[in-house]
Design an enzyme around this catalytic site. Structure first.
Site, PDB file in Angstrom:
ATOM      1  N   ALA A  64       0.828  -1.207   0.000  1.00  0.00           N
ATOM      2  CA  ALA A  64       0.000   0.000   0.000  1.00  0.00           C
ATOM      3  C   ALA A  64       0.864   1.261   0.000  1.00  0.00           C
ATOM      4  CB  ALA A  64      -0.922  -0.009   1.221  1.00  0.00           C
ATOM      5  N   ASP A 274      10.143   2.317   0.863  1.00  0.00           N
ATOM      6  CA  ASP A 274       9.026   2.172  -0.075  1.00  0.00           C
ATOM      7  C   ASP A 274       8.933   3.380  -1.007  1.00  0.00           C
ATOM      8  OD1 ASP A 274       8.293  -0.262   1.099  1.00  0.00           O
ATOM      9  OD2 ASP A 274       7.025   0.737   2.577  1.00  0.00           O
TER      10      ASP A 274
END
Length: 329
Positions: A64, A274
């Site tokens: 996500a 990320d």
């Protein structure tokens, strides 16, 4: 008639690929978690009990996080993953929707959404313990149902190792057959065999994860190069090692590029890796050179450490464009 059909189908695929190159569509397959952030002066020693400063909640999960960063950087983004039938799952789905991510392929499996417990020190360093929940319940048959049909529509697939490893390997192999590049953020390693990654375009571990992949300690650049060459020799095209505050190291058959990190005020390193990965994939998808992509990725990672939490710290296209003015010390 049959020949006419194949000609039409050929041209349809050519048009579809041209459309993808123009738009830049990226598929992220990975974990969707609720982050429980426990703020501390410093982590406790073995057997020690301490009081925390506060407990807060944020939308997270490596999948996500990367999808959120990709979308904020201006790319059409699709995510496949799983949440549980609980309140956390509903909150996380709303967050994906708010970030304009296509989350129509996200499954609801079981009762428990994945949860990451983040011990956040005053220095900005963190330690993370993950309960995988629904993420661990994804099966290869789900990949065939939800992911395989998308491979003809996307420019790149981003993966991490917070879903079952047989699913990761299955996706890499399907994408290879389809001619789609896969970027594998190699964390957490959890007994992943390097042979499972052999058809990936890029494998991107941090320093600790690189050592875990080979079951040995890796610290020097010489050791990093040797490990990266082992991955390249089995079929991986390039290796991008994330070194945190020390920058990154890109290694392929043709190039070795060492990039230092930018100096910014560090608040929380959660989602920095990320954001870095998303920046690199986005820049490559946008046809930037590898050197340009590393610069872009480094700015994305640096922006992420200047805010607390995962979702709130993800970089935007506008933030990267104003990086020197807004963030550099």
């Amino acid at each position: 008639m049959q020949s006419h059909y194949f000609k039409i189908n050929k041209y349809r695929k050519m048009i579809e690929r041209a459309r993808r190159i123009f738009l830049g569509k990226i598929l992220v397959v990975g974990s969707i978690n609720m982050d429980v952030i426990i703020s501390l002066n410093t982590v406790p020693k073995a057997g020690e009990s301490i009081l925390c400063k506060e407990v807060s909640y944020a939308c997270g999960g490596k999948g996500a996080n990367q999808a959120g960063a990709i979308a904020r950087l201006g790319f059409e983004t699709v995510i496949f993953g799983a949440v549980g039938n609980d309140q956390y799952g509903e909150i996380l789905l709303d967050n994906l929707k708010d970030n304009k991510i296509d989350m129509s392929r996200v499954e609801k499996i079981g009762d428990q959404t994945g949860v990451a417990y983040i011990l956040l020190e005053e220095s900005g360093e963190n330690r993370i313990v993950v309960s995988l929940g629904a993420n661990e319940k994804i099966k290869p048959k789900d990949i065939d149902l939800y992911v395989k049909p998308l491979l003809d529509e996307v420019d790149m697939v981003m993966l991490q190792l917070e879903i079952p490893l047989d699913c990761v390997e299955h996706i890499i192999n399907l994408a290879k057959v389809q001619g789609v590049r896969t970027f594998v953020d190699a964390g957490p390693v959890r007994n992943c065999r390097i042979e499972s990654l052999k058809n990936a375009w890029c494998v991107s571990p941090n320093e600790t994860e690189l050592g875990a992949l080979f079951n040995r300690e890796i610290k020097t650049e010489t050791e990093m190069i040797k490990a990266a060459e082992q991955l390249i020799n089995i079929g991986v095209e390039c290796v991008l090692i994330k070194l945190g505050a020390k920058g990154c190291f890109y290694i392929s058959r043709e190039e070795r590029i060492r990039k230092e990190s930018y100096k910014v005020k560090v608040i929380d390193t959660t989602a920095a890796g990320d954001s870095f990965s998303a920046g690199f994939v986005g820049a490559v998808t946008d046809n930037k050179t590898i050197e340009e992509a590393l610069v872009y990725a480094s700015k994305c990672g640096a922006i992420a450490v200047t805010k607390k939490g995962a979702s709130d710290s993800l970089p935007t296209k506008e933030a990267v464009e104003s990086f020197e003015k807004l963030y550099m010390l």
